[in-house]
Motif scaffolding. Structure first.
Motif, PDB file in Angstrom:
ATOM      1  N   GLU A 101       0.599  -1.284  -0.102  1.00 52.00           N
ATOM      2  CA  GLU A 101       0.125   0.170   0.056  1.00 52.00           C
ATOM      3  C   GLU A 101       1.037   1.461   0.055  1.00 52.00           C
ATOM      4  O   GLU A 101       0.293   2.337  -0.343  1.00 52.00           O
ATOM      5  CB  GLU A 101      -1.018  -0.024   1.139  1.00 52.00           C
ATOM      6  N   GLY A 102       1.831   1.112   0.197  1.00 57.12           N
ATOM      7  CA  GLY A 102       2.846   2.275   0.209  1.00 57.12           C
ATOM      8  C   GLY A 102       4.190   2.272   1.459  1.00 57.12           C
ATOM      9  O   GLY A 102       4.257   1.274   1.803  1.00 57.12           O
ATOM     10  N   LYS A 132      10.216  -9.769  -3.027  1.00 54.96           N
ATOM     11  CA  LYS A 132       9.031  -9.550  -3.844  1.00 54.96           C
ATOM     12  C   LYS A 132       7.921 -10.135  -3.260  1.00 54.96           C
ATOM     13  O   LYS A 132       6.774  -9.774  -3.629  1.00 54.96           O
ATOM     14  CB  LYS A 132       9.372 -10.375  -5.371  1.00 54.96           C
ATOM     15  N   VAL A 133       7.734 -10.795  -2.282  1.00 55.14           N
ATOM     16  CA  VAL A 133       6.804 -11.679  -1.903  1.00 55.14           C
ATOM     17  C   VAL A 133       6.483 -11.181  -0.497  1.00 55.14           C
ATOM     18  O   VAL A 133       5.128 -11.127  -0.113  1.00 55.14           O
ATOM     19  CB  VAL A 133       6.940 -13.205  -1.787  1.00 55.14           C
ATOM     20  N   ALA A 134       7.445 -10.780   0.578  1.00 59.12           N
ATOM     21  CA  ALA A 134       7.001 -10.496   1.708  1.00 59.12           C
ATOM     22  C   ALA A 134       6.183  -9.430   1.560  1.00 59.12           C
ATOM     23  O   ALA A 134       6.344  -8.299   1.368  1.00 59.12           O
ATOM     24  CB  ALA A 134       8.394 -10.185   2.394  1.00 59.12           C
ATOM     25  N   PRO A 135       5.037  -9.574   2.767  1.00 56.16           N
ATOM     26  CA  PRO A 135       4.275  -8.447   2.652  1.00 56.16           C
ATOM     27  C   PRO A 135       4.607  -7.278   3.503  1.00 56.16           C
ATOM     28  O   PRO A 135       4.168  -6.181   3.111  1.00 56.16           O
ATOM     29  CB  PRO A 135       2.936  -8.862   3.337  1.00 56.16           C
ATOM     30  N   VAL A 136       5.753  -7.476   4.388  1.00 58.18           N
ATOM     31  CA  VAL A 136       6.158  -6.065   4.915  1.00 58.18           C
ATOM     32  C   VAL A 136       7.637  -6.104   5.011  1.00 58.18           C
ATOM     33  O   VAL A 136       8.483  -7.115   4.979  1.00 58.18           O
ATOM     34  CB  VAL A 136       5.858  -6.263   6.449  1.00 58.18           C
ATOM     35  N   ALA A 137       8.279  -5.036   4.670  1.00 58.17           N
ATOM     36  CA  ALA A 137       9.597  -4.762   4.801  1.00 58.17           C
ATOM     37  C   ALA A 137      10.047  -3.683   5.671  1.00 58.17           C
ATOM     38  O   ALA A 137       9.192  -2.592   5.540  1.00 58.17           O
ATOM     39  CB  ALA A 137      10.450  -4.383   3.513  1.00 58.17           C
ATOM     40  N   LEU A 138      10.897  -3.956   6.720  1.00 62.54           N
ATOM     41  CA  LEU A 138      11.397  -2.831   7.618  1.00 62.54           C
ATOM     42  C   LEU A 138      12.435  -2.267   7.179  1.00 62.54           C
ATOM     43  O   LEU A 138      13.253  -3.155   6.746  1.00 62.54           O
ATOM     44  CB  LEU A 138      11.246  -3.241   9.104  1.00 62.54           C
ATOM     45  N   LEU A 139      12.707  -0.906   7.352  1.00 59.32           N
ATOM     46  CA  LEU A 139      14.103  -0.308   6.833  1.00 59.32           C
ATOM     47  C   LEU A 139      14.542   0.513   8.100  1.00 59.32           C
ATOM     48  O   LEU A 139      13.748   1.222   8.637  1.00 59.32           O
ATOM     49  CB  LEU A 139      13.751   0.640   5.832  1.00 59.32           C
ATOM     50  N   TYR A 140      15.770   0.018   8.448  1.00 62.89           N
ATOM     51  CA  TYR A 140      16.245   0.653   9.702  1.00 62.89           C
ATOM     52  C   TYR A 140      17.014   1.786   9.081  1.00 62.89           C
ATOM     53  O   TYR A 140      18.429   1.636   8.411  1.00 62.89           O
ATOM     54  CB  TYR A 140      16.959  -0.150  10.429  1.00 62.89           C
ATOM     55  N   VAL A 141      16.790   2.995   9.188  1.00 67.10           N
ATOM     56  CA  VAL A 141      17.411   4.449   8.617  1.00 67.10           C
ATOM     57  C   VAL A 141      17.987   5.263   9.385  1.00 67.10           C
ATOM     58  O   VAL A 141      17.447   5.577  10.534  1.00 67.10           O
ATOM     59  CB  VAL A 141      16.148   5.297   7.766  1.00 67.10           C
ATOM     60  N   ALA A 142      19.292   5.331   9.182  1.00 68.33           N
ATOM     61  CA  ALA A 142      19.987   6.410  10.109  1.00 68.33           C
ATOM     62  C   ALA A 142      19.911   7.698   9.807  1.00 68.33           C
ATOM     63  O   ALA A 142      19.987   7.979   8.695  1.00 68.33           O
ATOM     64  CB  ALA A 142      21.361   5.785  10.366  1.00 68.33           C
ATOM     65  N   ASP A 143      19.660   8.782  10.892  1.00 65.38           N
ATOM     66  CA  ASP A 143      19.704  10.169  10.745  1.00 65.38           C
ATOM     67  C   ASP A 143      21.269  10.525  11.314  1.00 65.38           C
ATOM     68  O   ASP A 143      21.300  10.650  12.359  1.00 65.38           O
ATOM     69  CB  ASP A 143      18.662  10.672  11.553  1.00 65.38           C
ATOM     70  N   HIS A 144      22.057  10.892  10.225  1.00 72.95           N
ATOM     71  CA  HIS A 144      23.489  11.258  10.542  1.00 72.95           C
ATOM     72  C   HIS A 144      23.335  12.627  11.164  1.00 72.95           C
ATOM     73  O   HIS A 144      24.402  13.076  11.834  1.00 72.95           O
ATOM     74  CB  HIS A 144      24.432  11.219   9.223  1.00 72.95           C
ATOM     75  N   ALA A 145      22.243  13.364  10.902  1.00 72.80           N
ATOM     76  CA  ALA A 145      22.237  14.671  11.643  1.00 72.80           C
ATOM     77  C   ALA A 145      21.980  14.589  13.029  1.00 72.80           C
ATOM     78  O   ALA A 145      22.708  15.479  13.754  1.00 72.80           O
ATOM     79  CB  ALA A 145      20.961  15.503  11.078  1.00 72.80           C
TER      80      ALA A 145
END
Ligand SMILES: Cc1cc2nc3c(=O)[nH]c(=O)nc-3n(C[C@H](O)[C@H](O)[C@H](O)COP(=O)(O)O)c2cc1C
Length: 217
Positions: A101-102, A132-145
């Motif tokens: 969905e987004g 391509k199949v997994a319904p959810v991907a979590l991304l761990y995003v670092a904020d260097h600021a």
């Protein structure tokens, strides 16, 4: 007049932090996380593993809320501190959620999702077939600021970001085992394309991805 300017600044403040036009910031609510029960810790540790054979069956909203809270939710509202330890309490990692969905940023303080895209960008999250199949991907995003406020050297910032992301990832692994879900943490795919799709700033970096779903076996 001064009061009027101040009110406007207070109103647009949170949206400016997100780098978006306040009129277009969209939120989605999440069910409250389950903070009690679940399977016993030692059993969960026994069952923790990486699963690459995932089905397309959906992860429920309750499960997603539990995963996000377990990963890096607020467990001490008085201080805003989190379920995973983090370097100098800088909370430098944001969890992004990517589904059909987004894409969304987990707003841990409000325990809700901030919509960052209405596109399905799951195929950008990694190079292996399970993305391509997994319904959810979590991304761990670092904020260097955020890291730069206390850590000067970029190499040190990246080291701490990787450690912080790994600690969140283990919490998510354990929550998956408790929820009966499968998952695998992995390197992100094309970081440039992903950053563009998520609208990240140049000083934000996708450290790791974590595909989640039901085991296909
Ligand atoms: C930092 C890190 C990066 C990883 N990258 C990948 C990856 O790109 N692809 C993958 O399939 N698994 C990846 N993994 C998962 C490991 O391969 C997996 O944890 C390891 O084989 C041990 O298996 P287990 O998790 O079932 O104990 C990664 C794990 C870590 C901690």
């Amino acid at each position: 007049m001064r009061q009027c300017v101040l009110s406007v600044l207070l109103w647009v403040g949170p949206a400016l932090v997100l780098g978006a036009d306040p009129a277009t910031v969209e939120f989605e609510s999440l069910p409250g996380p389950r903070m009690e029960g679940g399977r016993p810790l030692m059993e969960v540790l026994r069952d923790r593993k990486s699963t690459r054979e995932l089905s397309a069956d959906p992860v429920s909203r309750e499960q997603l809320a539990n995963l996000l809270w377990a990963g890096f939710g607020v467990n001490r509202p008085q201080t805003g501190q989190r379920t995973a330890p983090c370097t100098m309490n800088l909370r430098s990692i944001d969890i992004y959620v990517v589904t059909a969905e987004g894409a969304y940023r987990y707003d841990a303080e409000a325990h809700r999702l901030v919509v960052v895209s209405r596109q399905d960008v799951r195929t950008l999250t990694g190079g292996q077939d399970y993305v391509k199949v997994a319904p959810v991907a979590l991304l761990y995003v670092a904020d260097h600021a955020r890291l730069a406020t206390k850590v000067e050297q970029p190499a040190e910032q990246s080291f701490y970001a990787a450690v912080d992301a790994g600690l969140i990832g283990e919490n998510v692994y354990l929550c998956c085992a408790s929820e009966g879900l499968g998952c695998v943490i992995h390197m992100p795919g094309d970081r440039t394309a992903l950053s563009q799709a998520l609208g990240l700033r140049p000083d934000q970096q996708v450290v790791l991805a974590h595909s989640v779903g039901h085991s296909a076996k």
